[in-house]
Every structure is written in C-alpha cells, then in structure tokens.
Design a protein around this motif. Structure first.
Motif, PDB file in Angstrom:
ATOM      1  N   PHE A 175       0.832  -1.204   0.000  1.00  0.00           N
ATOM      2  CA  PHE A 175       0.000   0.000   0.000  1.00  0.00           C
ATOM      3  C   PHE A 175       0.869   1.257   0.000  1.00  0.00           C
ATOM      4  CE2 PHE A 175      -3.789  -2.456   1.488  1.00  0.00           C
ATOM      5  CZ  PHE A 175      -4.729  -1.882   0.652  1.00  0.00           C
ATOM      6  N   GLY A 189      -1.960   3.505   2.846  1.00  0.00           N
ATOM      7  CA  GLY A 189      -3.177   2.711   2.956  1.00  0.00           C
ATOM      8  C   GLY A 189      -4.460   3.523   3.039  1.00  0.00           C
ATOM      9  N   PRO A 190      -4.572   4.464   3.979  1.00  0.00           N
ATOM     10  CA  PRO A 190      -5.807   5.250   4.087  1.00  0.00           C
ATOM     11  C   PRO A 190      -6.116   6.058   2.827  1.00  0.00           C
ATOM     12  CG  PRO A 190      -4.509   5.443   6.091  1.00  0.00           C
ATOM     13  CD  PRO A 190      -3.643   4.749   5.088  1.00  0.00           C
ATOM     14  N   GLU A 193      -7.362   3.685   0.095  1.00  0.00           N
ATOM     15  CA  GLU A 193      -8.730   3.287   0.440  1.00  0.00           C
ATOM     16  C   GLU A 193      -9.718   4.402   0.110  1.00  0.00           C
ATOM     17  OE1 GLU A 193     -11.397   1.703   4.251  1.00  0.00           O
ATOM     18  OE2 GLU A 193      -9.381   2.530   4.591  1.00  0.00           O
ATOM     19  N   GLN A 284      -6.422  -2.373  -4.512  1.00  0.00           N
ATOM     20  CA  GLN A 284      -6.941  -2.744  -3.198  1.00  0.00           C
ATOM     21  C   GLN A 284      -7.639  -4.098  -3.259  1.00  0.00           C
ATOM     22  OE1 GLN A 284      -9.108   0.001  -0.187  1.00  0.00           O
ATOM     23  NE2 GLN A 284     -10.754  -0.917  -1.371  1.00  0.00           N
ATOM     24  N   VAL A 313      -3.513  -2.464   8.602  1.00  0.00           N
ATOM     25  CA  VAL A 313      -4.232  -2.650   7.343  1.00  0.00           C
ATOM     26  C   VAL A 313      -5.658  -3.131   7.590  1.00  0.00           C
ATOM     27  CG1 VAL A 313      -4.235  -3.880   5.126  1.00  0.00           C
ATOM     28  CG2 VAL A 313      -2.081  -3.090   6.096  1.00  0.00           C
ATOM     29  N   ASN A 316      -8.878  -1.101   7.099  1.00  0.00           N
ATOM     30  CA  ASN A 316      -9.510  -0.959   5.787  1.00  0.00           C
ATOM     31  C   ASN A 316     -10.928  -1.533   5.847  1.00  0.00           C
ATOM     32  OD1 ASN A 316     -10.253  -1.973   2.977  1.00  0.00           O
ATOM     33  ND2 ASN A 316      -8.418  -0.796   2.518  1.00  0.00           N
ATOM     34  N   GLN A 317     -11.910  -0.689   5.641  1.00  0.00           N
ATOM     35  CA  GLN A 317     -13.309  -1.095   5.801  1.00  0.00           C
ATOM     36  C   GLN A 317     -13.758  -2.094   4.751  1.00  0.00           C
ATOM     37  OE1 GLN A 317     -15.290  -0.245   8.535  1.00  0.00           O
ATOM     38  NE2 GLN A 317     -13.223   0.371   9.167  1.00  0.00           N
ATOM     39  N   GLU A 318     -13.199  -1.990   3.549  1.00  0.00           N
ATOM     40  CA  GLU A 318     -13.582  -2.941   2.502  1.00  0.00           C
ATOM     41  C   GLU A 318     -13.032  -4.326   2.810  1.00  0.00           C
ATOM     42  OE1 GLU A 318     -15.665  -4.077  -0.904  1.00  0.00           O
ATOM     43  OE2 GLU A 318     -15.761  -2.271   0.364  1.00  0.00           O
TER      44      GLU A 318
END
Length: 376
Positions: A175, A189-190, A193, A284, A313, A316-318
């Motif tokens: 990421f 990462g954020p 996302e 992602q 990591v 990550n909501q997904e």
C-alpha cells in the motif's frame, strides 16, 4: 487487582498505557492510553526515518508517561509491572521504550515484561472480552500490520503456530509503495482506500500471487502496478521516488526544491481522478482477494470456528466487509480488533503483558530487544 504500565515504541508511534485487571481474569479496565503520532515528521520523506523516530520517542515518552499516570489517577508506585515492546521493529526505537520500562521496573522493584509487538496485535481482538484471557478462544488470526502479513493458529495464550507469512513485501508495504508511486503521500493505505471508494475494482487485471501457497507475496503486485502506469498514461518518476505525472501533467509549481517536489501529492484532473480511483480500487481488491482467500482456507484446514483480524491494514473497511461476508458464507465467526487498537498503541501491549503476568510469565531485566523478533 493487577496494574500494568506499558510502552510501545517499535516504530514511529510513541505510546503509553495503564491497564488494570482483576486476578481472576475478569473484565479489565483501561485507565489511560496515550499515543503521539509522528506521521507529520516522516510524511515529507515519504516513509519512516529511523533517526527521527528514535529522537522523537525520547521527546514524547516522558511527556506521555506523566500524562498517562495523571490520567489514570494513580501513583507510579502502585503499578505492579512494567512492560515494553521488545520487537520486532526499529532497533533505535525499541531501545527507548524498553530502557524506560526496565528503569522503572528496577527503580520500583517490580516485574518487567518484554512483549512481542505481533502478539499485541494477535491478542487485540479479545481486548474488550468480558473474561479477559479465558475468552481467547482457539482461532485463526490474520495479522496485517506494516511490514508483517501472516496467518497464525492460536490455541491459547503463548500457544501459537505459524500458518503462513509474507515472503517479500507485506500488504502494508505494498500500500505504501504504490501510494508513493502515485504521489498520494504517506501513509499510503488510508489514501488508497479513500481513492478506491467509487472506483471500479475490476477495471485493471492485477495479479494475485501464490494462490496455492499458505504464504503471502505482494511484491509482484507492486511491480505490476509500476509497469501498468505508463500504459495508462501515468509515468512514475524513478529518479524522484514518489512523484508521478499524467502524460499531459506539467507538475507542481512554485518555489519548491526538486527534493520537496518529489514528495508533493500529485494533482489530477477530472479524467485522471476516475482513472486513479479505478486503479486504487483494482489494486486494493487484489490485496483483499488474497488476504480473504488464504484466511478462509487456513481456517478450514485448521477446523477452527473463529477468525480474527488485526493490524493497521485491518482498518480498511472494505477488507473488513469482504472478510466478514466470506466468514459468514463459510460458517465462521469473525472477531476483528477494534479500529483504535489496530494501529500501533500501548493498550494492546499492556493487555498482552497483563495476560502473561497473570499466567505466571515474567522477563529477565537483562533481556535484549530484537528488531527481528519472531512470533513463533
């Protein structure tokens, strides 16, 4: 009652926490949790600079100690044990927290516990459990934290079996490195996302490495993105690191130096924004597919009903959504760590230390830090 004070300085976050638990392992109480972030200090360099991290730990740790003790409403003398992360991590950073915890343990004549940072993540999904350590049920744990991606069979406290681990770039590293290629800043990462929301996750066909192995590999995915960029009209600037530009992009303006411009976020036009969103979503999704598939297979092979996930990591909501759906389909119960416990913090270190102390574990004051400390 047992009160533990823990320090976490494994990388670029300085953290101190005070945790109290009853000796019968019933519900524990977090009296204080303080974290000082260093993102702003490292962002302009596109990654963590160890010298800056350790210097900031020296500045922040005493302040956080004082704030944590005052916030907990206790005197340092009533703390029953002192703990610190002993590895893995940056040697110059680990040394700060471990030295402070050892000094306090010696000064107050209390036990010292050296805690593995990864064990802190591993146990963090059970932090809020009503019965503490007794609720650490057998589970298959997915840890996705910074430079670590691994799946672990957890039979109980200190009874762990490694199932699979990353053989090169971990998910978090991928990421960060891809975000750097795209000029999206640090941590990556954020931002990836955020950009991926609304993007098409199947627009770009990116590799899912080592499908038949229990181990993980994301280096090939990172390389695939690098080779894809020129084909879609985005050129990664090899000599300047993080800056990318579209074929018709003129680059940042102003009086910034070339070095400063190399880490400046890229400005995209409307058409570029759609392309970037689709690319981030596709990248992602490639990571999520691998993490979910391998975790489900591991749980099936181990005949375990509970799956846990932790580490930065895992915010990550997904990833959480898709792993949750996959677990439901396969008949597993997913227990993720709370988001605030996923990034580096001392509460999870205090929790691991408290459980170990209650189980009769204790570390020698002479125990050294280990930047490459293994979980099992």
């Amino acid at each position: 009652m047992t009160t533990v004070l823990a320090l976490e300085t494994s990388c670029d976050e300085t953290a101190v926490a005070v945790l109290r638990g009853r000796d019968n392992r019933s519900r524990h109480e977090l009296l204080a949790s303080e974290v000082a972030s260093q993102i702003a200090a490292h962002e302009k360099f596109g990654g963590i600079v160890p010298e800056i991290a350790s210097r900031n730990h020296l500045i922040y740790a005493p302040r956080l100690l004082d704030r944590a003790i005052r916030g907990a409403g206790i005197e340092m003398s009533v703390v029953d044990a002192f703990a610190a992360t002993s590895g893995p991590g940056l040697a110059s950073s680990l040394m700060i927290g471990a030295s402070i915890a050892k000094g306090l343990a010696i000064g107050f004549g209390k036990p010292y516990l050296a805690v593995n940072h990864l064990e802190g993540h591993l146990l963090s999904p059970f932090f809020g459990s009503a019965d503490g350590g007794e609720q650490i049920k057998p589970n298959v744990s997915l840890i996705v934290s910074g430079g670590h991606t691994m799946s672990v069979l957890v039979r109980g406290l200190a009874d762990y079996q490694l199932i699979g681990h990353t053989v090169d770039d971990a998910a978090g590293e991928a990421f960060d490195k891809v975000a750097k290629m795209l000029g999206l800043g640090y941590p990556g990462g954020p931002e990836i996302e955020r950009r991926a929301r609304g993007g098409d996750p199947i627009r770009f066909d990116l590799p899912r490495s080592m499908p038949d192995s229990e181990n993980f590999s994301f280096s090939g995915l990172k390389t695939a993105v690098r080779y894809l960029l020129p084909k879609i009209g985005v050129i990664p600037n090899e000599s300047e690191g993080s800056r990318t530009r579209s074929l018709n992009h003129r680059g940042p303006k102003g009086d910034q130096s070339p070095y400063e411009r190399s880490f400046a976020p890229k400005t995209f036009g409307a058409q570029d924004d759609k392309l970037l969103s689709d690319l981030c979503a596709s990248f992602q999704q490639a990571i999520i597919d691998v993490l979910v598939a391998k975790t489900i297979v591991a749980a099936q092979k181990c005949r375990i009903d509970v799956v846990t996930v932790s580490g930065g990591v895992s915010c990550n909501q997904e990833l959480r959504r898709q792993l949750g759906e996959a677990c439901r389909r396969a008949g597993f119960y997913l227990k993720p760590a709370e988001s605030w416990l996923c990034t580096d913090n001392a509460a999870m270190i205090a929790f691991a230390a408290l459980l170990r102390l209650q189980a009769g574990f204790q570390s020698k004051i002479t125990e050294e830090i280990d930047p490459n400390l293994a979980l099992v």
